[in-house]
Scaffold this active site. Structure first.
Site, PDB file in Angstrom:
ATOM      1  N   ARG A 142      -9.277  -8.786 -14.501  1.00  0.00           N
ATOM      2  CA  ARG A 142      -8.464  -7.610 -14.164  1.00  0.00           C
ATOM      3  C   ARG A 142      -7.244  -7.491 -15.072  1.00  0.00           C
ATOM      4  NH1 ARG A 142      -9.769  -5.932  -8.504  1.00  0.00           N
ATOM      5  NH2 ARG A 142      -7.871  -4.735  -8.405  1.00  0.00           N
ATOM      6  N   TYR A 145      -6.135  -4.490 -17.346  1.00  0.00           N
ATOM      7  CA  TYR A 145      -5.506  -3.370 -16.637  1.00  0.00           C
ATOM      8  C   TYR A 145      -4.133  -3.775 -16.110  1.00  0.00           C
ATOM      9  CZ  TYR A 145      -5.123   0.532 -13.291  1.00  0.00           C
ATOM     10  OH  TYR A 145      -4.715   1.639 -12.589  1.00  0.00           O
ATOM     11  N   LYS A 149      -0.779  -2.475 -17.816  1.00  0.00           N
ATOM     12  CA  LYS A 149       0.197  -1.604 -17.148  1.00  0.00           C
ATOM     13  C   LYS A 149       1.582  -2.256 -17.122  1.00  0.00           C
ATOM     14  CE  LYS A 149      -2.357   1.983 -15.769  1.00  0.00           C
ATOM     15  NZ  LYS A 149      -2.058   3.389 -16.046  1.00  0.00           N
ATOM     16  N   VAL A 187     -13.634   1.796  -3.928  1.00  0.00           N
ATOM     17  CA  VAL A 187     -14.217   1.589  -2.605  1.00  0.00           C
ATOM     18  C   VAL A 187     -14.432   2.883  -1.817  1.00  0.00           C
ATOM     19  CG1 VAL A 187     -12.021   1.081  -1.395  1.00  0.00           C
ATOM     20  CG2 VAL A 187     -14.151   0.070  -0.607  1.00  0.00           C
ATOM     21  N   TYR A 204     -17.394  -6.063  -0.392  1.00  0.00           N
ATOM     22  CA  TYR A 204     -17.248  -7.253  -1.226  1.00  0.00           C
ATOM     23  C   TYR A 204     -16.465  -8.302  -0.427  1.00  0.00           C
ATOM     24  CZ  TYR A 204     -18.405  -3.887  -4.947  1.00  0.00           C
ATOM     25  OH  TYR A 204     -19.005  -2.921  -5.712  1.00  0.00           O
ATOM     26  N   GLN A 209     -10.009  -8.185   3.429  1.00  0.00           N
ATOM     27  CA  GLN A 209      -8.936  -7.827   2.488  1.00  0.00           C
ATOM     28  C   GLN A 209      -8.437  -6.419   2.829  1.00  0.00           C
ATOM     29  OE1 GLN A 209     -12.182  -7.818   1.803  1.00  0.00           O
ATOM     30  NE2 GLN A 209     -12.728  -6.814  -0.109  1.00  0.00           N
ATOM     31  N   ASP A 272      -9.640 -10.503  -6.907  1.00  0.00           N
ATOM     32  CA  ASP A 272      -9.490  -9.324  -6.040  1.00  0.00           C
ATOM     33  C   ASP A 272      -8.323  -9.566  -5.069  1.00  0.00           C
ATOM     34  OD1 ASP A 272     -11.747  -6.982  -5.308  1.00  0.00           O
ATOM     35  OD2 ASP A 272     -10.355  -7.424  -3.689  1.00  0.00           O
TER      36      ASP A 272
HETATM   37  P1  NAD Z   1      -9.520   8.435 -13.709  1.00  0.00           P
HETATM   38  O1  NAD Z   1     -10.345   7.393 -14.366  1.00  0.00           O
HETATM   39  O2  NAD Z   1     -10.222   9.440 -12.830  1.00  0.00           O
HETATM   40  O3  NAD Z   1      -8.689   9.267 -14.773  1.00  0.00           O
HETATM   41  C1  NAD Z   1      -8.250   8.746 -15.986  1.00  0.00           C
HETATM   42  C2  NAD Z   1      -8.384   9.824 -17.045  1.00  0.00           C
HETATM   43  O4  NAD Z   1      -7.870   9.334 -18.286  1.00  0.00           O
HETATM   44  C3  NAD Z   1      -9.823  10.250 -17.295  1.00  0.00           C
HETATM   45  O5  NAD Z   1      -9.896  11.646 -17.356  1.00  0.00           O
HETATM   46  C4  NAD Z   1     -10.154   9.603 -18.637  1.00  0.00           C
HETATM   47  O6  NAD Z   1     -11.175  10.270 -19.339  1.00  0.00           O
HETATM   48  C5  NAD Z   1      -8.802   9.636 -19.322  1.00  0.00           C
HETATM   49  N1  NAD Z   1      -8.616   8.615 -20.377  1.00  0.00           N
HETATM   50  C6  NAD Z   1      -8.863   7.288 -20.294  1.00  0.00           C
HETATM   51  N2  NAD Z   1      -8.516   6.678 -21.436  1.00  0.00           N
HETATM   52  C7  NAD Z   1      -8.045   7.641 -22.273  1.00  0.00           C
HETATM   53  C8  NAD Z   1      -7.544   7.636 -23.596  1.00  0.00           C
HETATM   54  N3  NAD Z   1      -7.465   6.504 -24.310  1.00  0.00           N
HETATM   55  N4  NAD Z   1      -7.144   8.807 -24.137  1.00  0.00           N
HETATM   56  C9  NAD Z   1      -7.227   9.972 -23.430  1.00  0.00           C
HETATM   57  N5  NAD Z   1      -7.693  10.023 -22.169  1.00  0.00           N
HETATM   58  C10 NAD Z   1      -8.101   8.880 -21.596  1.00  0.00           C
HETATM   59  O7  NAD Z   1      -8.388   7.678 -12.883  1.00  0.00           O
HETATM   60  P2  NAD Z   1      -7.296   8.224 -11.862  1.00  0.00           P
HETATM   61  O8  NAD Z   1      -7.546   7.576 -10.554  1.00  0.00           O
HETATM   62  O9  NAD Z   1      -7.172   9.686 -11.941  1.00  0.00           O
HETATM   63  O10 NAD Z   1      -5.988   7.534 -12.454  1.00  0.00           O
HETATM   64  C11 NAD Z   1      -5.044   8.251 -13.253  1.00  0.00           C
HETATM   65  C12 NAD Z   1      -3.896   7.332 -13.609  1.00  0.00           C
HETATM   66  O11 NAD Z   1      -3.260   6.855 -12.427  1.00  0.00           O
HETATM   67  C13 NAD Z   1      -4.314   6.092 -14.404  1.00  0.00           C
HETATM   68  O12 NAD Z   1      -3.339   5.818 -15.377  1.00  0.00           O
HETATM   69  C14 NAD Z   1      -4.342   5.008 -13.366  1.00  0.00           C
HETATM   70  O13 NAD Z   1      -4.087   3.742 -13.924  1.00  0.00           O
HETATM   71  C15 NAD Z   1      -3.216   5.446 -12.429  1.00  0.00           C
HETATM   72  N6  NAD Z   1      -3.418   4.912 -11.080  1.00  0.00           N
HETATM   73  C16 NAD Z   1      -4.374   5.415 -10.253  1.00  0.00           C
HETATM   74  C17 NAD Z   1      -4.550   4.883  -8.992  1.00  0.00           C
HETATM   75  C18 NAD Z   1      -5.574   5.411  -8.036  1.00  0.00           C
HETATM   76  O14 NAD Z   1      -5.744   4.824  -6.954  1.00  0.00           O
HETATM   77  N7  NAD Z   1      -6.278   6.479  -8.293  1.00  0.00           N
HETATM   78  C19 NAD Z   1      -3.751   3.802  -8.572  1.00  0.00           C
HETATM   79  C20 NAD Z   1      -2.808   3.298  -9.456  1.00  0.00           C
HETATM   80  C21 NAD Z   1      -2.639   3.866 -10.699  1.00  0.00           C
HETATM   81  N1  UDP Z   2     -14.670  -2.962  -2.538  1.00  0.00           N
HETATM   82  C1  UDP Z   2     -15.730  -3.119  -1.652  1.00  0.00           C
HETATM   83  N2  UDP Z   2     -16.883  -2.447  -1.889  1.00  0.00           N
HETATM   84  C2  UDP Z   2     -17.029  -1.594  -2.939  1.00  0.00           C
HETATM   85  C3  UDP Z   2     -15.956  -1.416  -3.833  1.00  0.00           C
HETATM   86  C4  UDP Z   2     -14.775  -2.130  -3.604  1.00  0.00           C
HETATM   87  O1  UDP Z   2     -15.630  -3.871  -0.666  1.00  0.00           O
HETATM   88  O2  UDP Z   2     -18.116  -1.003  -3.073  1.00  0.00           O
HETATM   89  C5  UDP Z   2     -13.415  -3.674  -2.256  1.00  0.00           C
HETATM   90  C6  UDP Z   2     -12.805  -4.407  -3.443  1.00  0.00           C
HETATM   91  O3  UDP Z   2     -13.350  -5.708  -3.549  1.00  0.00           O
HETATM   92  C7  UDP Z   2     -11.349  -4.408  -3.081  1.00  0.00           C
HETATM   93  C8  UDP Z   2     -11.156  -3.100  -2.304  1.00  0.00           C
HETATM   94  O4  UDP Z   2     -12.457  -2.710  -1.890  1.00  0.00           O
HETATM   95  O5  UDP Z   2     -11.050  -5.490  -2.239  1.00  0.00           O
HETATM   96  C9  UDP Z   2     -10.546  -1.980  -3.142  1.00  0.00           C
HETATM   97  O6  UDP Z   2     -11.289  -1.883  -4.329  1.00  0.00           O
HETATM   98  P1  UDP Z   2     -11.064  -0.718  -5.399  1.00  0.00           P
HETATM   99  O7  UDP Z   2     -11.935  -1.030  -6.568  1.00  0.00           O
HETATM  100  O8  UDP Z   2     -11.213   0.589  -4.730  1.00  0.00           O
HETATM  101  O9  UDP Z   2      -9.513  -0.830  -5.776  1.00  0.00           O
HETATM  102  P2  UDP Z   2      -8.564  -2.051  -6.221  1.00  0.00           P
HETATM  103  O10 UDP Z   2      -9.256  -3.364  -5.991  1.00  0.00           O
HETATM  104  O11 UDP Z   2      -8.294  -1.816  -7.658  1.00  0.00           O
HETATM  105  O12 UDP Z   2      -7.395  -1.902  -5.330  1.00  0.00           O
END
Ligand code: NAD
Ligand code: UDP
Length: 312
Positions: A142, A145, A149, A187, A204, A209, A272
């Site tokens: 992980r 990422y 970040k 998830v 998982y 969790q 995880d």
């Molecule tokens: P997502 O994967 O749906 O969207 C990401 C977008 O970025 C996609 O459209 C992808 O094509 C584009 N992308 C990826 N790499 C790129 C690059 N090098 N150049 C140009 N475009 C690129 O994800 P999301 O859930 O919409 O997340 C958006 C942002 O929010 C991300 O930065 C993610 O880390 C952050 N974030 C999301 C969550 C969540 O739960 N959804 C939680 C924490 C942080």
């Molecule tokens: N998870 C799960 N089944 C799935 C996908 C994810 O049980 O099909 C669990 C995963 O192991 C984690 C939680 O759900 O504990 C959230 O996972 P997700 O990938 O949505 O987000 P993140 O782990 O990045 O918070």
């Protein structure tokens, strides 16, 4: 007055909702995406608008645009997708963020970085406040990422201190809703899609969790308020503090989809996090924001969306 706003990752899940929100507020939107996990279908009805522009571009390459605000959301967010090409994930969070900060510096734009609760890793402090430094494995699967970040936040801070770039940092906790990909791998979408298809729900590990799930409309409203806020006040947690086990989430999804699917257990992926819940006191006082959509209500919206996609 309306701003010219760049949304990187604008064709992705959160980005596509943010583009709509900004347009509704009267701003002009430049949506930039490399379409790795983003889809044109997420922004289909926007492309004809005179106040919307779509740019296919990868943020690891420099670009010059005249904008007032930059939301840097570009980065795959699902473990399945960010682990597909981990080196690229790091590049997006280092070279990509440097490029966006360079742009902000040059055109004097305000820039908001989408950071994540993953900067806290597998947290030893619960709930997580912004002052907690986290518990992150620097060499695990992980890390591309999580550490990516963390570097993105470091770069934001250093450009701010060194070059006076006007920055905002949003630490986003698990967010869900329409426009997630059917094969996103996170998830909420996994469980809903599995339930609608009559397949087993894949938990998982033991499913004890926890995560705290925020509906996308609440999150987007917070991202807007944070960008609008007068001055940089450090990273801000954005999420919904209602905490659920994955078992509870699975039960709720089965109920809302009226599905006969069973639950199956698969191994817990490496590193995880065991538990996660945001302390959102800072967002509440700084932004006068609090999430409004309860999990049951938000999940129903997501179920409706995936039902439509799977039937279409
Ligand atoms: P997502 O994967 O749906 O969207 C990401 C977008 O970025 C996609 O459209 C992808 O094509 C584009 N992308 C990826 N790499 C790129 C690059 N090098 N150049 C140009 N475009 C690129 O994800 P999301 O859930 O919409 O997340 C958006 C942002 O929010 C991300 O930065 C993610 O880390 C952050 N974030 C999301 C969550 C969540 O739960 N959804 C939680 C924490 C942080
Ligand atoms: N998870 C799960 N089944 C799935 C996908 C994810 O049980 O099909 C669990 C995963 O192991 C984690 C939680 O759900 O504990 C959230 O996972 P997700 O990938 O949505 O987000 P993140 O782990 O990045 O918070």
């Amino acid at each position: 007055m309306g701003k010219r706003v760049l949304v990187t990752g604008g064709a992705g899940f959160i980005g596509s909702h943010l583009c709509r929100y900004l347009l509704a507020k009267g701003h002009e939107v430049l949506c930039l995406d490399n379409f790795f996990t983003g889809r044109k279908s997420n922004i289909d009805e926007l492309v004809e608008r005179h106040d919307f522009e779509l740019i296919r571009h990868d943020i690891t390459e420099p670009i010059l645009l005249e904008v007032d605000w930059i939301y840097n959301l570009a980065c795959p967010a699902s473990p399945v997708h960010y682990q597909y090409n981990p080196v690229k994930t790091v590049k997006t969070n280092v070279m990509g963020v440097i490029n966006m900060l360079g742009l902000a510096k040059r055109v004097k734009a305000r820039i908001l970085q989408a950071s994540t609760s993953e900067v806290y890793g597998d947290p030893l402090v619960h709930p997580q406040t912004e002052s907690y430094w986290g518990h992150v494995n620097p060499i695990g699967i992980r890390s591309c990422y999580d550490e990516g970040k963390r570097v993105a936040e470091t770069l934001m801070m250093d450009y701010h201190r060194q070059n006076r770039v006007d920055i905002r940092i949003a630490r986003i906790f698990n967010t869900y809703g329409p426009n997630m990909l059917v094969d996103d791998g996170r998830v909420v979408s996994n469980f809903i899609v599995q339930a609608l298809r009559g397949e087993d729900l894949t938990i998982y590990g033991d499913g004890l969790q926890t995560r705290s799930f925020c509906y996308v409309d609440d999150l987007v409203a917070a991202l807007y308020r944070l960008m609008e806020s007068d001055h940089f006040a450090g990273p801000v947690n954005l999420g919904n503090p209602c905490e659920f086990t994955m078992l509870k989430l699975a039960e709720l999804v089965l109920e809302l989809t009226d599905s006969q699917s069973e639950i199956t257990h698969l191994p817990l992926p490496e590193d995880d996090p065991i538990q996660r819940r945001p302390d959102i006191s800072k967002a509440k006082s700084l932004l006068d924001w609090t999430p409004k959509v309860q999990l049951r209500e938000g999940l129903q919206q997501a179920v409706n969306y995936f039902r439509q996609v799977l039937e279409g």
